[in-house]
Design a protein around this motif. Structure first.
Motif, PDB file in Angstrom:
ATOM      1  N   LYS A   1      24.681   4.903  -7.008  1.00 24.34           N
ATOM      2  CA  LYS A   1      24.273   3.565  -6.615  1.00 24.34           C
ATOM      3  C   LYS A   1      22.907   3.256  -7.201  1.00 24.34           C
ATOM      4  O   LYS A   1      22.054   4.127  -7.298  1.00 24.34           O
ATOM      5  N   ASP A   2      22.720   1.983  -7.589  1.00 23.94           N
ATOM      6  CA  ASP A   2      21.435   1.572  -8.150  1.00 23.94           C
ATOM      7  C   ASP A   2      20.353   1.615  -7.084  1.00 23.94           C
ATOM      8  O   ASP A   2      20.583   1.277  -5.922  1.00 23.94           O
ATOM      9  N   ALA A   3      19.164   2.031  -7.501  1.00 19.36           N
ATOM     10  CA  ALA A   3      18.030   2.094  -6.589  1.00 19.36           C
ATOM     11  C   ALA A   3      16.780   1.609  -7.305  1.00 19.36           C
ATOM     12  O   ALA A   3      16.631   1.779  -8.523  1.00 19.36           O
ATOM     13  N   THR A   4      15.897   0.993  -6.545  1.00 24.72           N
ATOM     14  CA  THR A   4      14.561   0.674  -7.037  1.00 24.72           C
ATOM     15  C   THR A   4      13.650   1.831  -6.670  1.00 24.72           C
ATOM     16  O   THR A   4      13.506   2.170  -5.492  1.00 24.72           O
TER      17      THR A   4
ATOM     18  N   ASP B   1      19.476   1.555  11.386  1.00 24.40           N
ATOM     19  CA  ASP B   1      19.567   2.449  10.227  1.00 24.40           C
ATOM     20  C   ASP B   1      18.778   3.719  10.560  1.00 24.40           C
ATOM     21  O   ASP B   1      17.578   3.793  10.313  1.00 24.40           O
ATOM     22  N   PRO B   2      19.410   4.714  11.168  1.00 29.90           N
ATOM     23  CA  PRO B   2      18.674   5.913  11.606  1.00 29.90           C
ATOM     24  C   PRO B   2      18.045   6.661  10.442  1.00 29.90           C
ATOM     25  O   PRO B   2      18.598   6.716   9.344  1.00 29.90           O
ATOM     26  N   TRP B   3      16.878   7.235  10.698  1.00 28.26           N
ATOM     27  CA  TRP B   3      16.180   8.046   9.712  1.00 28.26           C
ATOM     28  C   TRP B   3      16.427   9.522   9.996  1.00 28.26           C
ATOM     29  O   TRP B   3      16.430   9.953  11.144  1.00 28.26           O
ATOM     30  N   ALA B   4      16.602  10.279   8.955  1.00 33.11           N
ATOM     31  CA  ALA B   4      16.599  11.737   9.059  1.00 33.11           C
ATOM     32  C   ALA B   4      15.342  12.232   8.350  1.00 33.11           C
ATOM     33  O   ALA B   4      15.056  11.825   7.221  1.00 33.11           O
TER      34      ALA B   4
ATOM     35  N   VAL C   1       9.646   6.838  -3.687  1.00 37.26           N
ATOM     36  CA  VAL C   1      10.412   6.069  -2.708  1.00 37.26           C
ATOM     37  C   VAL C   1      11.548   5.356  -3.430  1.00 37.26           C
ATOM     38  O   VAL C   1      11.308   4.579  -4.360  1.00 37.26           O
ATOM     39  N   LYS C   2      12.774   5.601  -2.982  1.00 34.58           N
ATOM     40  CA  LYS C   2      13.966   4.943  -3.530  1.00 34.58           C
ATOM     41  C   LYS C   2      14.510   3.977  -2.490  1.00 34.58           C
ATOM     42  O   LYS C   2      14.774   4.364  -1.355  1.00 34.58           O
ATOM     43  N   GLN C   3      14.673   2.724  -2.902  1.00 31.00           N
ATOM     44  CA  GLN C   3      15.206   1.701  -2.005  1.00 31.00           C
ATOM     45  C   GLN C   3      16.502   1.169  -2.591  1.00 31.00           C
ATOM     46  O   GLN C   3      16.570   0.832  -3.776  1.00 31.00           O
ATOM     47  N   TYR C   4      17.527   1.080  -1.738  1.00 34.20           N
ATOM     48  CA  TYR C   4      18.858   0.727  -2.224  1.00 34.20           C
ATOM     49  C   TYR C   4      19.234  -0.725  -1.978  1.00 34.20           C
ATOM     50  O   TYR C   4      19.953  -1.319  -2.771  1.00 34.20           O
ATOM     51  N   ASP C   5      18.765  -1.285  -0.875  1.00 34.45           N
ATOM     52  CA  ASP C   5      19.233  -2.622  -0.499  1.00 34.45           C
ATOM     53  C   ASP C   5      18.197  -3.711  -0.680  1.00 34.45           C
ATOM     54  O   ASP C   5      18.494  -4.888  -0.462  1.00 34.45           O
ATOM     55  N   GLU C   6      16.980  -3.366  -1.026  1.00 37.49           N
ATOM     56  CA  GLU C   6      15.940  -4.380  -1.121  1.00 37.49           C
ATOM     57  C   GLU C   6      14.860  -3.937  -2.091  1.00 37.49           C
ATOM     58  O   GLU C   6      14.720  -2.762  -2.403  1.00 37.49           O
ATOM     59  N   MET C   7      14.096  -4.906  -2.554  1.00 34.84           N
ATOM     60  CA  MET C   7      12.976  -4.633  -3.442  1.00 34.84           C
ATOM     61  C   MET C   7      11.743  -4.265  -2.616  1.00 34.84           C
ATOM     62  O   MET C   7      11.623  -4.652  -1.454  1.00 34.84           O
ATOM     63  N   PRO C   8      10.791  -3.528  -3.209  1.00 37.53           N
ATOM     64  CA  PRO C   8       9.538  -3.236  -2.502  1.00 37.53           C
ATOM     65  C   PRO C   8       8.794  -4.525  -2.168  1.00 37.53           C
ATOM     66  O   PRO C   8       8.893  -5.524  -2.889  1.00 37.53           O
ATOM     67  N   GLU C   9       8.065  -4.512  -1.068  1.00 35.64           N
ATOM     68  CA  GLU C   9       7.285  -5.687  -0.683  1.00 35.64           C
ATOM     69  C   GLU C   9       6.161  -5.966  -1.665  1.00 35.64           C
ATOM     70  O   GLU C   9       5.776  -7.111  -1.867  1.00 35.64           O
ATOM     71  N   LYS C  10       5.621  -4.890  -2.273  1.00 37.09           N
ATOM     72  CA  LYS C  10       4.475  -5.048  -3.166  1.00 37.09           C
ATOM     73  C   LYS C  10       4.822  -4.527  -4.549  1.00 37.09           C
ATOM     74  O   LYS C  10       5.404  -3.449  -4.692  1.00 37.09           O
TER      75      LYS C  10
ATOM     76  N   MET D   1      17.085   3.787   2.237  1.00 41.72           N
ATOM     77  CA  MET D   1      15.883   4.302   1.592  1.00 41.72           C
ATOM     78  C   MET D   1      15.869   5.817   1.603  1.00 41.72           C
ATOM     79  O   MET D   1      16.437   6.463   2.489  1.00 41.72           O
ATOM     80  N   GLU D   2      15.228   6.368   0.593  1.00 38.17           N
ATOM     81  CA  GLU D   2      14.932   7.796   0.566  1.00 38.17           C
ATOM     82  C   GLU D   2      13.505   7.951   0.060  1.00 38.17           C
ATOM     83  O   GLU D   2      13.132   7.361  -0.955  1.00 38.17           O
ATOM     84  N   ALA D   3      12.695   8.727   0.773  1.00 40.48           N
ATOM     85  CA  ALA D   3      11.292   8.891   0.403  1.00 40.48           C
ATOM     86  C   ALA D   3      10.909  10.359   0.434  1.00 40.48           C
ATOM     87  O   ALA D   3      11.310  11.094   1.343  1.00 40.48           O
ATOM     88  N   GLU D   4      10.138  10.782  -0.563  1.00 44.32           N
ATOM     89  CA  GLU D   4       9.584  12.128  -0.608  1.00 44.32           C
ATOM     90  C   GLU D   4       8.059  11.988  -0.680  1.00 44.32           C
ATOM     91  O   GLU D   4       7.527  11.453  -1.649  1.00 44.32           O
TER      92      GLU D   4
END
Length: 276
Positions: A262-265, A125-128, A180-189, A162-165
């Motif tokens: 799309k839904d995001a956490t 999953d490459p990051w830009a 931080v927006k996560q699309y496929d998984e929940m945050p670890e914490k 993921m998208e993070a600012e």
């Protein structure tokens, strides 16, 4: 007749020589005048809105920490946060002495995401990544150069998952604000678990006397640092958002997928100053 024609041709030739000679002479005069004006006026240089550490001796500002590990005082941190929060726009600039380079800032951002448990790199999953350095214009209204810790690196990381600012202090490399927006998984914490680590990585010492408040649903955690005006917040929620499309080459845009939003956490983390 031939003599008259000869005189006419000579006169025309002389006229052409005079005209072109005058044009060449005028061009030389203009260039000489241009060089004179440049010599007298000099070159216009746009001054950086922030001052390098080496120039702070004249302002009485104390250079914090060691050369390779800056630590801001509580007052310096509060002033930087207040200026950032009050910004109307940003004045972009290049790093000065004492500030992180773009490469170092991006690496600090990657390290922060990893330590906070965001954006695990265990898949293809490459990051830009984009990074911009700026200082709040509201803090520069006097046109006097500010201390370098008033500048912030704004780092944006995008991938399919993921998208993070991140808002990172340009001197310490510490992240003081993030979305931080996560699309496929929940945050670890969850927020209650993430808050102490976030404060530690931000350079704020939280003691046992500082009571942490967590909402009943666990979606928000808050802590006020004792004997200071600083407090930290971590919030988590759901949102619908466009998702970044990242190519194999690492370029990206924000076009949504064909199915639309799309839904995001969404996890929001920040440190602020109580100004009451």
């Amino acid at each position: 007749m031939n003599r008259t024609r000869r005189y006419t041709l000579i006169s025309l030739l002389a006229a052409f020589v005079f005209i072109f000679g005058s044009m060449a002479g005028m061009s030389m005069i203009l260039k000489a005048r241009e060089r004179q004006l440049l010599t007298q006026s000099g070159t216009t240089v746009v001054e950086s809105p922030v001052q390098a550490w080496e120039g702070l001796e004249n302002t009485g500002e104390e250079k914090p920490g060691a050369a390779d590990s800056y630590t801001l005082t509580e007052s310096q941190m509060e002033n930087a946060i207040i200026n950032w929060a009050a910004q109307s726009s940003l004045s972009l600039h290049d790093p000065v002495e004492g500030q992180l380079s773009m490469e170092d800032a991006i690496q600090c951002g990657k390290d922060w995401l990893g330590k906070m448990g965001f954006g695990r790199r265990d898949r293809e999953d490459p990051w830009a990544i984009r990074a911009t350095l700026g200082v709040p214009v509201s803090g520069w209204v006097s046109q006097e150069q500010l201390a370098p810790y008033h500048s912030f690196w704004m780092i944006r990381v995008s991938s399919k998952a993921m998208e993070a600012e991140l808002v990172m202090n340009a001197v310490t490399g510490q992240v003081w604000e993030a979305i931080v927006k996560q699309y496929d998984e929940m945050p670890e914490k969850l927020p209650g678990e993430a808050l102490p680590l976030f404060m530690e990585l931000a350079g704020v010492e939280v003691s046992a006397a500082d009571s942490e408040i967590v909402t009943s649903d666990g979606a928000r955690a808050y802590v006020k640092v004792e004997d200071t005006r600083l407090y930290g917040v971590v919030e988590m929620g759901k949102a619908q958002t466009d998702i970044a499309v990242v190519s194999e080459a690492g370029s990206w845009d924000m076009r949504p997928y064909m199915e639309g939003m799309k839904d995001a956490t969404v996890t929001t983390l920040y440190i602020d100053v109580d100004q009451l």
